[in-house]
Write a protein that holds these residues in place. Sequence first.
Motif, PDB file in Angstrom:
ATOM      1  N   UNK A  85      76.899  62.859  43.189  1.00  0.00           N
ATOM      2  CA  UNK A  85      75.451  63.011  43.034  1.00  0.00           C
ATOM      3  C   UNK A  85      74.806  61.746  42.466  1.00  0.00           C
ATOM      4  N   UNK A  86      75.506  61.125  41.494  1.00  0.00           N
ATOM      5  CA  UNK A  86      74.915  59.993  40.785  1.00  0.00           C
ATOM      6  C   UNK A  86      74.472  58.866  41.732  1.00  0.00           C
ATOM      7  N   UNK A  87      75.324  58.538  42.689  1.00  0.00           N
ATOM      8  CA  UNK A  87      74.997  57.406  43.562  1.00  0.00           C
ATOM      9  C   UNK A  87      74.797  57.819  45.020  1.00  0.00           C
ATOM     10  N   UNK A  88      74.493  59.094  45.192  1.00  0.00           N
ATOM     11  CA  UNK A  88      74.376  59.591  46.570  1.00  0.00           C
ATOM     12  C   UNK A  88      73.368  58.793  47.388  1.00  0.00           C
ATOM     13  N   UNK A  89      72.281  58.352  46.731  1.00  0.00           N
ATOM     14  CA  UNK A  89      71.229  57.626  47.459  1.00  0.00           C
ATOM     15  C   UNK A  89      71.785  56.408  48.192  1.00  0.00           C
ATOM     16  N   UNK A  90      72.832  55.823  47.612  1.00  0.00           N
ATOM     17  CA  UNK A  90      73.388  54.599  48.180  1.00  0.00           C
ATOM     18  C   UNK A  90      74.145  54.861  49.487  1.00  0.00           C
ATOM     19  N   UNK A  91      74.774  56.006  49.557  1.00  0.00           N
ATOM     20  CA  UNK A  91      75.605  56.293  50.736  1.00  0.00           C
ATOM     21  C   UNK A  91      74.932  57.274  51.688  1.00  0.00           C
ATOM     22  N   UNK A  92      73.742  57.751  51.323  1.00  0.00           N
ATOM     23  CA  UNK A  92      73.104  58.836  52.079  1.00  0.00           C
ATOM     24  C   UNK A  92      73.059  58.557  53.594  1.00  0.00           C
ATOM     25  N   UNK A  93      72.570  57.351  53.957  1.00  0.00           N
ATOM     26  CA  UNK A  93      72.418  57.017  55.376  1.00  0.00           C
ATOM     27  C   UNK A  93      73.723  57.125  56.142  1.00  0.00           C
ATOM     28  N   UNK A  94      74.812  56.729  55.470  1.00  0.00           N
ATOM     29  CA  UNK A  94      76.111  56.688  56.129  1.00  0.00           C
ATOM     30  C   UNK A  94      76.774  58.053  56.059  1.00  0.00           C
ATOM     31  N   UNK A 130      83.363  55.785  50.455  1.00  0.00           N
ATOM     32  CA  UNK A 130      84.265  55.795  49.294  1.00  0.00           C
ATOM     33  C   UNK A 130      84.232  54.463  48.545  1.00  0.00           C
ATOM     34  N   UNK A 131      84.068  53.365  49.296  1.00  0.00           N
ATOM     35  CA  UNK A 131      84.028  52.055  48.649  1.00  0.00           C
ATOM     36  C   UNK A 131      82.718  51.857  47.879  1.00  0.00           C
ATOM     37  N   UNK A 132      81.715  52.642  48.235  1.00  0.00           N
ATOM     38  CA  UNK A 132      80.382  52.456  47.646  1.00  0.00           C
ATOM     39  C   UNK A 132      80.033  53.440  46.547  1.00  0.00           C
ATOM     40  N   UNK A 133      80.781  54.539  46.450  1.00  0.00           N
ATOM     41  CA  UNK A 133      80.326  55.675  45.649  1.00  0.00           C
ATOM     42  C   UNK A 133      80.238  55.364  44.152  1.00  0.00           C
ATOM     43  N   UNK A 134      80.930  54.323  43.675  1.00  0.00           N
ATOM     44  CA  UNK A 134      80.782  53.970  42.260  1.00  0.00           C
ATOM     45  C   UNK A 134      79.741  52.869  42.049  1.00  0.00           C
ATOM     46  N   UNK A 135      78.945  52.630  43.052  1.00  0.00           N
ATOM     47  CA  UNK A 135      77.887  51.614  42.999  1.00  0.00           C
ATOM     48  C   UNK A 135      78.419  50.257  42.545  1.00  0.00           C
ATOM     49  N   UNK A 136      79.267  49.657  43.357  1.00  0.00           N
ATOM     50  CA  UNK A 136      79.827  48.354  42.991  1.00  0.00           C
ATOM     51  C   UNK A 136      78.778  47.243  43.086  1.00  0.00           C
ATOM     52  N   UNK A 137      79.022  46.150  42.360  1.00  0.00           N
ATOM     53  CA  UNK A 137      78.146  44.983  42.492  1.00  0.00           C
ATOM     54  C   UNK A 137      78.545  44.158  43.698  1.00  0.00           C
ATOM     55  N   UNK A 138      79.830  44.277  44.040  1.00  0.00           N
ATOM     56  CA  UNK A 138      80.368  43.487  45.148  1.00  0.00           C
ATOM     57  C   UNK A 138      81.129  44.410  46.086  1.00  0.00           C
ATOM     58  N   UNK A 139      80.839  44.259  47.366  1.00  0.00           N
ATOM     59  CA  UNK A 139      81.537  45.047  48.379  1.00  0.00           C
ATOM     60  C   UNK A 139      82.383  44.091  49.213  1.00  0.00           C
ATOM     61  N   UNK A 140      83.683  44.381  49.304  1.00  0.00           N
ATOM     62  CA  UNK A 140      84.578  43.525  50.086  1.00  0.00           C
ATOM     63  C   UNK A 140      85.137  44.344  51.244  1.00  0.00           C
ATOM     64  N   UNK A 141      84.864  43.899  52.457  1.00  0.00           N
ATOM     65  CA  UNK A 141      85.232  44.668  53.645  1.00  0.00           C
ATOM     66  C   UNK A 141      86.138  43.830  54.542  1.00  0.00           C
ATOM     67  N   UNK A 142      87.355  44.297  54.742  1.00  0.00           N
ATOM     68  CA  UNK A 142      88.315  43.546  55.557  1.00  0.00           C
ATOM     69  C   UNK A 142      88.313  44.088  56.987  1.00  0.00           C
ATOM     70  N   UNK A 143      87.766  43.318  57.887  1.00  0.00           N
ATOM     71  CA  UNK A 143      87.653  43.688  59.305  1.00  0.00           C
ATOM     72  C   UNK A 143      87.170  45.122  59.511  1.00  0.00           C
ATOM     73  N   UNK A 144      86.004  45.448  58.978  1.00  0.00           N
ATOM     74  CA  UNK A 144      85.532  46.833  59.092  1.00  0.00           C
ATOM     75  C   UNK A 144      85.204  47.236  60.524  1.00  0.00           C
TER      76      UNK A 144
END
Lengths: 302, 248
Positions: A110-119, A146-160
């Motif tokens: 719930x806390x960071x749902x806004x960040x992942x809502x679209x996806x 899952x990579x976003x749900x803790x609201x990271x400052x940096x997102x690292x994506x390996x060949x997404x």
Amino acid sequence: MGSFIETKNITHHFGSTIALDDVSFTIGENELFGFIGPDGGGKTTLFRILTTLIIPDKGSAAIMGYDTVKEFRELRKEIGYMPGRFSLYQDLTVEENLKFYATIFGSTIEENYYLIKDIYSQIEPFRKRLAGRLSGGMKQKLALSCALIHKPSLLILDEPTTGVDAVSRAEFWEMLHRLRDEGITIVVSTPYMDEALRCDRIALIQNGHILDINTPENIRKRFTRRLYAASHPDKYKLLLALRDISCISSAFPFGESVHITLTDEASCDDVMNSLCANGIMGTVINDIEPGVEDTFLELMQK
Amino acid sequence: MSTEKVIEVREMVKRFGSFVANDHLSFDVYRGEVFGFLGANGAGKTTAIKILCGLSRPSSGSVMVAGIDASRSPEEIKKKIGYMSQKFSLYEDLTVAENIELYGGIYGMRMKEIRDRTDKLLERLDFTHYRNTIIADMPLGLKQKLAFSVAVFHDPEIVFLDEPTSGVDPITRRQFWEMIYETAAGGITVFVTTHYMDEAEYCNRITIMNEGKIVALDTPARLKEEYGVTNMEELFVMITRPKKPSAV
């Protein structure tokens, strides 16, 4: 603006294979930064060092001022990582995976749902389904959630986007742009040159070396010679004929055409004349703007 | 490229229960053609390819592959085709020569023929010093080239390639396409499936599938012109972007 990520002289080996060879770069806060290069170039090794999962043989990396070796605990809270291989729990449901990742970072869905809502809203109808039973596109969306749900400052994506169809890939890049606009710094890797244009800056990486770092536009401008695209219904015949013409300095097949550069004193007319002399009529030659891949090819040959 | 048809598909339908995976597909592929087969995940490509490779039978319609009826003798098709995918192609713990021998043997080639052709192949690829190298120890680019050569080692009528150049460096990729063109010029039809539009651009003709149907079939140049787009990516998204579900 200070550097958000700074690496200095990173070198790493696996046995006798050198995976990264003296790699240094900086990435600014809120950049969407791409590492572009073939498999085996060192992208994954670099990402594992940045995500504190392996310790480099030599050199150092700091993210937000935290050293990736000494301060890995603090750093891990700031990073969301999506590895190249699907690494979620296949025998947990969609929802259970997401909840698990939120919980281990001391957060809630719930806390960071806004960040992942679209996806996440796109896979939410399947929240009770086991992750192992999702389609490729849905797995990718869950992994990103899952990579976003803790609201990271940096997102690292390996060949997404590897193995994902063109429509889903286009949507994925749109999503990355929205996340960058939310203030998240994003580092992404891809073997596909056409995806370079979607990044703010890119590094071309091959055999453990960074060939160049710049904006996609400036990378294209590094190609200083005039570039032409030659096309003919029989591409193979054209290519072989071009190779035999002495005033051609390079000839590479590029989809529907062959990209060529000429020796200094030569002109397109010389090429046309030589082709006609060899019985190849009806070739069309156009002046074109070089792309990122043209530059990559040129840099590889140096 | 000749006008001889090596694949002839007419009104091909494949159903799984009430689900129609392939909905009346019709198309031809010619000898020596490099033919691209595109579509979003779930569009029905894999189903169609399985039928073309003799791994599955159509529910209705007629499918001829290399002169063989896919409904009646799918086993016979397998002998006439080659297959290479990016995910799996060679046995990592066998040597170069052992992989070639294994494939040649599977396709019923005689030992002497396998040996002769192996020598020629390794020479042509400039691979003679790799003969006894374990595949796992070879650079990716070379593996891909070898995988392709192995897929056409038994001189098939058609070779099916699944995302053949995905992940390889730009120079190797071009060498790879040259090998494909050379193969096609030698009369082997090349059937390419890919998600990558720059691979599609190398094909003589492409078809795009969406929701079980063929929605486009022509040369890349004519398709771009017809739809008024500058690249295949735009074309693909325009044709296949699913209709958004109505507002929730």
